[in-house]
Design an enzyme around this catalytic site. Structure first.
Site, PDB file in Angstrom:
ATOM      1  CE1 TYR A 166      31.660  38.141  21.692  1.00 29.12           C
ATOM      2  CE2 TYR A 166      33.252  37.664  23.697  1.00 29.12           C
ATOM      3  CZ  TYR A 166      32.857  37.447  22.449  1.00 29.12           C
ATOM      4  OH  TYR A 166      33.900  36.804  21.524  1.00 29.12           O
ATOM      5  CB  ILE A 167      28.137  42.910  28.096  1.00 34.09           C
ATOM      6  CG1 ILE A 167      29.259  43.512  28.406  1.00 34.09           C
ATOM      7  CG2 ILE A 167      28.026  41.685  28.567  1.00 34.09           C
ATOM      8  CD1 ILE A 167      29.922  43.660  29.840  1.00 34.09           C
TER       9      ILE A 167
END
Length: 641
Positions: free
Chosen positions: A106-107
């Site tokens: 997600y990052i």
């Protein structure tokens, strides 16, 4: 058995060496542990200007790091949160609250321009085969600043550990400049969580520091924590405050955490308690103040070495000059190669040497014709001459490029190259000044970087007043003594309050039978009736008291007096002041007083009471015997007021 022992010894040494050099301890030269170095190498390899999913970077890094994705991901998050070498996008956790980062899928992140300026130079970076032999990975980056002091490090190896505190990047660069100029410099830690630091015992990186939270006490009924001490999170500091409150060391009504991008912990104080009088208790009993020991252990030239900050700066100042010299010499060599080829191309086209190869039918003939065509221009070419490789380069020039060749443009390019070589020669002659300009350039980039807040110092340096926890704790523990039942303690139901103490205090009890001892404050303990003395066992106070005991001898009943002082003791040990069988008639702590001894009536005894002055008798050692007052059997003592 000897073989097995040797096998174990060899394997242990190999394992210890591996953990020390390849996992836990950073290298002095680039300030990185192997996993951090491999992460940056992956970021440089994947760099295309865009953000990459951390999961992809972790997967790429696994080509070099043999310890799995979890260790890579966590190390990447820690390095990214240093805000220097990795540009982040997404939730990378919160250094204030201790919240973890989102999952790697997600990052996103990428390397920063600062990272490239400091680390990246593939032509000067030594490499080795990766663990599976498929790739090449860097041994050490040619780092141009002492990264180890900027980001800090912590690691536990076999038989040794390192704890290097982070420092302000601008101050590190200014220290490096001062070292190059032969000036004095000092460096003190600067922590990302802010707060305050006392560096009076820092010892150039191998001592200890005291760190404190920044407290807002503008409101007398509440305290707000604005910045955290290094090593604490909002959760840990709140837990420590709540534990101190449960133990009765501070009195609070409630605590709330409003931390987001900035720390804000509100402590509401109890009724009758004010912020100014609570600050020292917070520093004394909670994580608002902590002591951190530093140990600047690094890998230097392949071996673990304990260094000082001053030595690290001196080492990197020399290293910077060495790296910049290599870069300039490398650039100069490449420019000279380029200039040589451009000169050959110009002569090759301008003098139509390529015409000589039209009639040649063999490769050797073509090469010989080209080399022969350059012989009249040997002075222009210089001592380097024309090599077989140069001929190959010239023969690969497309016909279109030859037909469109612009001689003036070629001469301008050669002039530009010559000017740059001249400039490089000037830099090499004045390499220290060049290094200072390089550092100034890095400083300018950092000051202009809004993400780094211009590189400003976050932690305030100062001296702390020493907090004595025994002094700041409230003396609200009531010690009661029931003279009838003989019980002493905090939970005695009857009796009277004989002292108000703190939970840290100890008490000295002198019993009615002539025994005395020093103990912790009891909940309920039997000491017997008619205790002579009960008080706080503070050596400064006790050593100034003159104790007086008036007692009757066991066989004759004759009255005696003993005056003494107590200088020291062992906890929970009973000490006897009088011989066995003696009866204590009176105990006193006044330095001067008059008392009357009442005698037992007997035939022909006319005087039944006699007055004495206590100060007429010398103060002796605690083990000395008493002095007989008279040869009459005593009944009681009246000490007056």
């Amino acid at each position: 058995m000897a073989y097995i022992k040797n096998l174990f010894d060899r394997n242990f040494l190999e394992y210890a060496s591996y953990v020390i050099k390849d996992r836990a301890i950073p290298d002095l030269e680039d300030g990185l542990k192997p996993v951090q170095r491999r992460i940056l190498h992956s970021l440089f390899e994947m760099d295309d200007g865009k953000f990459h999913k951390v999961a992809n970077i972790v997967g790429h890094c696994m080509q070099y790091h043999p310890h799995g994705d979890a260790s890579i991901g966590s190390a990447l998050v820690v390095l990214a949160n240093k805000d220097l070498f990795i540009d982040r996008q997404g939730n990378f956790g919160n250094i204030y609250t201790g919240d973890e980062a989102s999952a790697p899928r997600y990052i996103e992140c990428r390397s920063t321009p600062l990272a490239k300026a400091i680390f990246y130079n593939p032509k000067l970076t030594p490499t080795v085969d990766s663990y599976d032999g498929r790739k090449k990975e860097p041994v050490l980056f040619p780092a141009k600043i002492p990264v180890i002091l900027v980001i800090g490090a912590e690691g536990i190896a076999v038989g040794m550990s390192t704890k290097i505190l982070p420092h302000n990047v601008l101050e590190v660069l200014e220290a490096e400049k001062a070292c190059l100029q032969g000036k004095k410099f000092e460096l003190y830690p600067d922590f990302p969580t802010g707060g305050q630091v006392d560096v009076s015992d820092y010892q150039d990186g191998n001592g200890k520091v005291l760190v404190r939270a920044k407290l807002d006490t503008s409101d007398p009924k509440r305290i707000v924590i604005r910045e955290l001490p290094y090593g604490s999170t909002t959760e840990s500091i709140i837990n420590s405050i709540e534990n101190a409150a449960k133990a009765g060391r501070i009195k609070i009504q409630g605590i709330s955490d409003f931390t987001t991008e900035k720390v804000e912990i509100e402590i509401r104080l109890a009724r009758g308690v004010y912020s100014e009088e609570t600050v020292d208790a917070l520093f004394g009993f909670t994580e608002c103040e902590q002591s951190i020991s530093a140990n600047l252990l690094v890998i230097r030239n392949g071996l673990p070495s304990v260094m000082k900050i001053t030595d690290v700066i001196k080492y990197h100042s020399k290293l910077l000059v060495k790296i910049l010299t290599k870069e300039l010499e490398l650039e100069k060599s490449e420019l000279q190669d380029k200039l040589h080829l451009r000169n050959l191309e110009r002569i090759f086209v301008e003098e139509r040497i390529y015409k000589a190869i039209e009639k040649m039918k063999t490769v050797k003939g073509v090469n010989d014709a080209v080399i022969a065509g350059f012989k009249p221009f040997a002075k222009e070419i210089g001592p380097r001459g024309v090599s077989t490789g140069d001929v190959e380069h010239l023969l690969r020039i497309p016909i279109r490029r030859i037909s469109l060749y612009d001689i003036n443009k070629a001469r301008e390019e050669m002039d530009t190259i010559n000017a740059r070589i001249k400039e490089i020669n000037h830099h090499l002659k004045n390499i220290t000044a060049y290094a200072l300009r390089f550092l100034d350039g890095i400083i300018g980039k950092i000051k202009a970087d809004e993400e780094l807040e211009g590189g400003k110092r976050r932690t305030k340096v100062g001296l702390f007043d020493k907090i004595d926890v025994k002094e700041v704790v409230r003396k609200d523990v009531q010690l009661k003594y029931d003279n009838t039942s003989g019980y002493l303690g905090t939970s005695v139901s009857g009796g009277e309050v004989v002292a108000e103490l703190s939970p840290f205090d100890r008490i000295l009890v002198m019993r009615g039978n002539g025994l005395w001892s020093v103990t912790d404050i009891p909940e309920k303990a039997f000491i017997g009736p008619k205790a002579v003395y009960i008080g706080q066992a503070n050596k400064d106070i006790i050593s100034s008291i003159i104790f007086t005991l008036i007692y009757a001898e066991p066989k004759t009943g004759y009255p005696c007096i003993k005056r003494f002082q107590i200088e020291g003791w062992i906890m929970n040990k009973d000490y006897a002041l009088l011989p066995d069988g003696c009866t204590v008639l009176h105990g006193d702590t006044r330095p001067k007083f008059t008392f009357a001894v009442k005698y037992k009536p007997k035939p022909r005894l006319k005087v039944l009471s006699e007055a004495f002055k206590a100060q007429d008798y010398n103060v002796k050692g605690i083990k000395a015997g008493g002095v007989r007052l008279s040869a009459k059997e005593a009944l009681a003592v009246d000490s007056g007021k």
